[in-house]
Scaffold this motif. Sequence first.
Motif, mmCIF file in Angstrom:
data_model
loop_
_atom_site.group_PDB
_atom_site.id
_atom_site.type_symbol
_atom_site.label_atom_id
_atom_site.label_comp_id
_atom_site.label_asym_id
_atom_site.label_seq_id
_atom_site.Cartn_x
_atom_site.Cartn_y
_atom_site.Cartn_z
ATOM 1 N N ILE A 187 32.869 47.811 51.168
ATOM 2 C CA ILE A 187 31.522 48.362 50.947
ATOM 3 C C ILE A 187 30.862 48.719 52.274
ATOM 4 C CG2 ILE A 187 29.186 47.754 50.216
ATOM 5 C CD1 ILE A 187 30.501 46.128 47.950
ATOM 6 N N GLY A 213 36.162 42.794 49.652
ATOM 7 C CA GLY A 213 35.193 43.604 48.912
ATOM 8 C C GLY A 213 34.034 44.010 49.794
ATOM 9 N N ALA A 224 43.199 42.443 41.663
ATOM 10 C CA ALA A 224 42.430 41.201 41.862
ATOM 11 C C ALA A 224 41.490 40.957 40.692
ATOM 12 C CB ALA A 224 41.632 41.296 43.154
ATOM 13 N N ARG A 250 33.271 52.360 45.338
ATOM 14 C CA ARG A 250 32.744 52.935 46.572
ATOM 15 C C ARG A 250 33.821 53.700 47.336
ATOM 16 N NH1 ARG A 250 27.197 52.515 47.795
ATOM 17 N NH2 ARG A 250 26.896 52.529 50.045
ATOM 18 N N VAL A 251 35.054 53.164 47.340
ATOM 19 C CA VAL A 251 36.076 53.752 48.200
ATOM 20 C C VAL A 251 37.184 54.443 47.401
ATOM 21 C CG1 VAL A 251 35.635 52.019 49.953
ATOM 22 C CG2 VAL A 251 37.451 51.637 48.301
ATOM 23 N N PHE A 279 43.199 50.538 48.341
ATOM 24 C CA PHE A 279 42.294 49.397 48.193
ATOM 25 C C PHE A 279 41.845 49.280 46.740
ATOM 26 C CE2 PHE A 279 38.104 47.603 47.713
ATOM 27 C CZ PHE A 279 38.219 46.416 48.405
ATOM 28 N N ARG A 303 38.504 57.682 48.996
ATOM 29 C CA ARG A 303 38.973 57.567 50.365
ATOM 30 C C ARG A 303 40.146 56.601 50.504
ATOM 31 N NH1 ARG A 303 35.035 55.053 53.086
ATOM 32 N NH2 ARG A 303 33.661 55.927 51.520
ATOM 33 N N THR A 327 32.772 41.503 40.048
ATOM 34 C CA THR A 327 31.711 42.489 40.272
ATOM 35 C C THR A 327 31.814 43.099 41.659
ATOM 36 O OG1 THR A 327 30.354 40.979 38.996
ATOM 37 C CG2 THR A 327 29.239 42.834 39.997
ATOM 38 N N LEU A 328 32.001 42.222 42.631
ATOM 39 C CA LEU A 328 32.043 42.674 44.015
ATOM 40 C C LEU A 328 33.236 43.596 44.253
ATOM 41 C CD1 LEU A 328 30.797 42.460 46.782
ATOM 42 C CD2 LEU A 328 32.144 40.410 47.187
ATOM 43 N N GLN A 329 34.409 43.174 43.755
ATOM 44 C CA GLN A 329 35.608 43.987 43.940
ATOM 45 C C GLN A 329 35.466 45.335 43.228
ATOM 46 O OE1 GLN A 329 38.923 43.519 45.339
ATOM 47 N NE2 GLN A 329 37.937 42.020 46.654
ATOM 48 N N ALA A 385 32.646 46.907 42.567
ATOM 49 C CA ALA A 385 31.671 47.719 43.308
ATOM 50 C C ALA A 385 32.334 48.339 44.525
ATOM 51 C CB ALA A 385 30.490 46.839 43.730
ATOM 52 N N ALA A 386 33.137 47.526 45.216
ATOM 53 C CA ALA A 386 33.803 48.030 46.420
ATOM 54 C C ALA A 386 34.808 49.120 46.055
ATOM 55 C CB ALA A 386 34.498 46.883 47.148
ATOM 56 N N LYS A 426 26.132 37.741 45.121
ATOM 57 C CA LYS A 426 27.426 38.426 45.207
ATOM 58 C C LYS A 426 27.543 39.486 44.129
ATOM 59 C CE LYS A 426 29.961 34.789 47.519
ATOM 60 N NZ LYS A 426 30.814 33.592 47.366
ATOM 61 N N SER A 455 31.449 36.993 39.797
ATOM 62 C CA SER A 455 30.887 37.574 41.015
ATOM 63 C C SER A 455 31.957 38.322 41.781
ATOM 64 C CB SER A 455 30.314 36.476 41.909
ATOM 65 O OG SER A 455 29.231 35.880 41.309
ATOM 66 N N LEU A 456 33.116 37.670 41.857
ATOM 67 C CA LEU A 456 34.242 38.260 42.559
ATOM 68 C C LEU A 456 34.623 39.595 41.928
ATOM 69 C CD1 LEU A 456 35.708 36.710 44.817
ATOM 70 C CD2 LEU A 456 37.595 36.449 43.218
#
Lengths: 216, 414
Positions: free
Chosen positions: A22, A18, B247, B232-233, B240, B236, B224-226, B228-229, A107, B221-222
């Motif tokens: 980013i 992740g 995940a 973002r992509v 992913f 592109r 949220t992070l995944q 957000a990522a 996180k 958290s995981l």
Amino acid sequence: MSEIRVLVVDDEPLVRSGLRAIVDSEPDLSIVGEADDGAAAVSAVRRLRPDVVLMDVRMPRVDGIAATRLLAELDGGGPAVLVVTTFENDDYVYDALRAGARGFLLKRSTADDFVRAIRTVHRSDSLLFPGAVRNLVGSHGTVGTAGLGYARLTEREEEVLRLVARGMSNAEIAGELFLGVETVKTHVRNVLAKLGVRDRVQAVIAAYESGFIPLS
Amino acid sequence: MPNPFTRAVFLLLGSALALSFMLLDVTLVALLDQAGSRLAWTVAAATAIVLVPPVLLGLIPAVRQVEAVAAETLLGVDFPEGTPGPAKDWAQLRRSATWFLLHVLAGAVVAAVVVLLSTLTVSLVLAPFTRDAGDQVMSVGWLRVRGGWADAWMPPAGLLVLAVMLALPPWLGALMARLAPTLLGPSYAERLRRLEDQTARQVERNRIAREIHDSVGHALSLVTLQAAAARRVLQRDPEFAAGALDAIESASRAATGDLDHMLGLLRDSGEPSTETGAETRAPTPDLAALPALLSATRSAGLDVDALVDADLSGIPLLVSRETYRIVQEGLTNALRYAGTASARLQISRPPGELAVELTNPIGRERGRGRGGRGLSGIEERAAALGGQMTCTMDEQTWRLSVVLPLPATGELSG
């Protein structure tokens, strides 16, 4: 300005992937490597010379605090460590800051927060989340009343330290005090030297813990 | 807030009890007297008659609760640990019986004092005006009216007696109020035990809270992070993004299961029976524990023929657990009511559903098997999950059938 090289350290592959997605999505940032524990992080830093390390705290074997301490002892000061943690009130976050981390991030932060934080700690001319640092000292630190008398700061330096604690960058401090940016940089350098600390975070922690800046 | 009036009411209740006991005493003692028993015997018997009934009454467990409520509402006593319930052991019985005896005794004293002193008050106040010189007041030998100013002390003395009489109930009430926590409230040992229980519960709750904090917080958290990522992509690197969604899905599912389990622990540990800590700490069984359930049922005497033609691993935890319970209750029912020695269990997964069918031949006691706790329990569980229970019976067979819907994701992973 050249590209900021980032190393991701976390035992959880999903966190690494992740963060990689980013960070790599920004043109001026790039992930140069990953590590899954503190020991691997230290050797990766020696090998890859990253500018910023995104460091998890709780990891098997060598944890993030120990790794941060090891990185701070590297010749040339080592990279800027940004602690990435699950919980804000984590006892370890404060330990990590004391061990030399430049800042910390949750996180659950947004992608923009991550990117901004990486740039901020890399520039290292202002404090990341000054309020959070203050709260951490309040809840985890030992606050005395001795002050910073031993450091013999000049009045100007004390003034600069107070503004650093409020999260101001050198340019902002210069504007506030009607000084040149170079002069401010000199003052900050003197403050760090007199306090015997390596960066602004440590200086601000010392200011709070000594009671020089009251917490309330 | 102590209120002298309600305290007096409390004492008057004691008086009423005392009077009723006294009536009994007087009757019995009169009977003994008539029978011509010797004085010593009469005294002994009278003492027993006076003491035994109130003590026996005081030894009824519920008296503790009744008296505690009375003490709270009328005496204004505050029991910090809540109103004491019925006496549960000998020590509590002994103390509440003592309290009851004191209550009756105080009531008797108040009644006697009020009757005696009010008469004395009236007599003293009125004596100088109504009696002739030389008359006795209230048949007391030395208390005589002399006439004239020599009797001037009598009316004030009468008022003094009145004041004493009026002061007594509040004073006795306060005394009782002070004794109540000692005699009715929990003893030191009980308070200590309760405190220890509370602490143990608190520790357990903190442990569970920490577990939720760690596991669910980590998973969120995981996620949220995944997410957000991935956002973002998305343009592109769609590959992913797809992986991130995968995940996110499995992390959320696992976290939901953890949460379900841990909230279950919290609910269990909130129940008063914390002695079975080892049991409550064991995870709630799900379909993975089916073989153990079947062998336990078989050893209990029901020959179960189980046919499981479905992969049960991808079923959501909650459904899995409830299905386990449904099967358990169904088998228990068959064992208890069917009067037969065999049953047939079939679990299958038609698209989007989980189907459980339990059949057994109808035994001798047909007709008794309908209804009952087991069936309504099964119906409730099925309904809670949006499923249905049907129950049919023909000449030879009793058939219980439960169909539960499975979430769409369950199909994908299953």
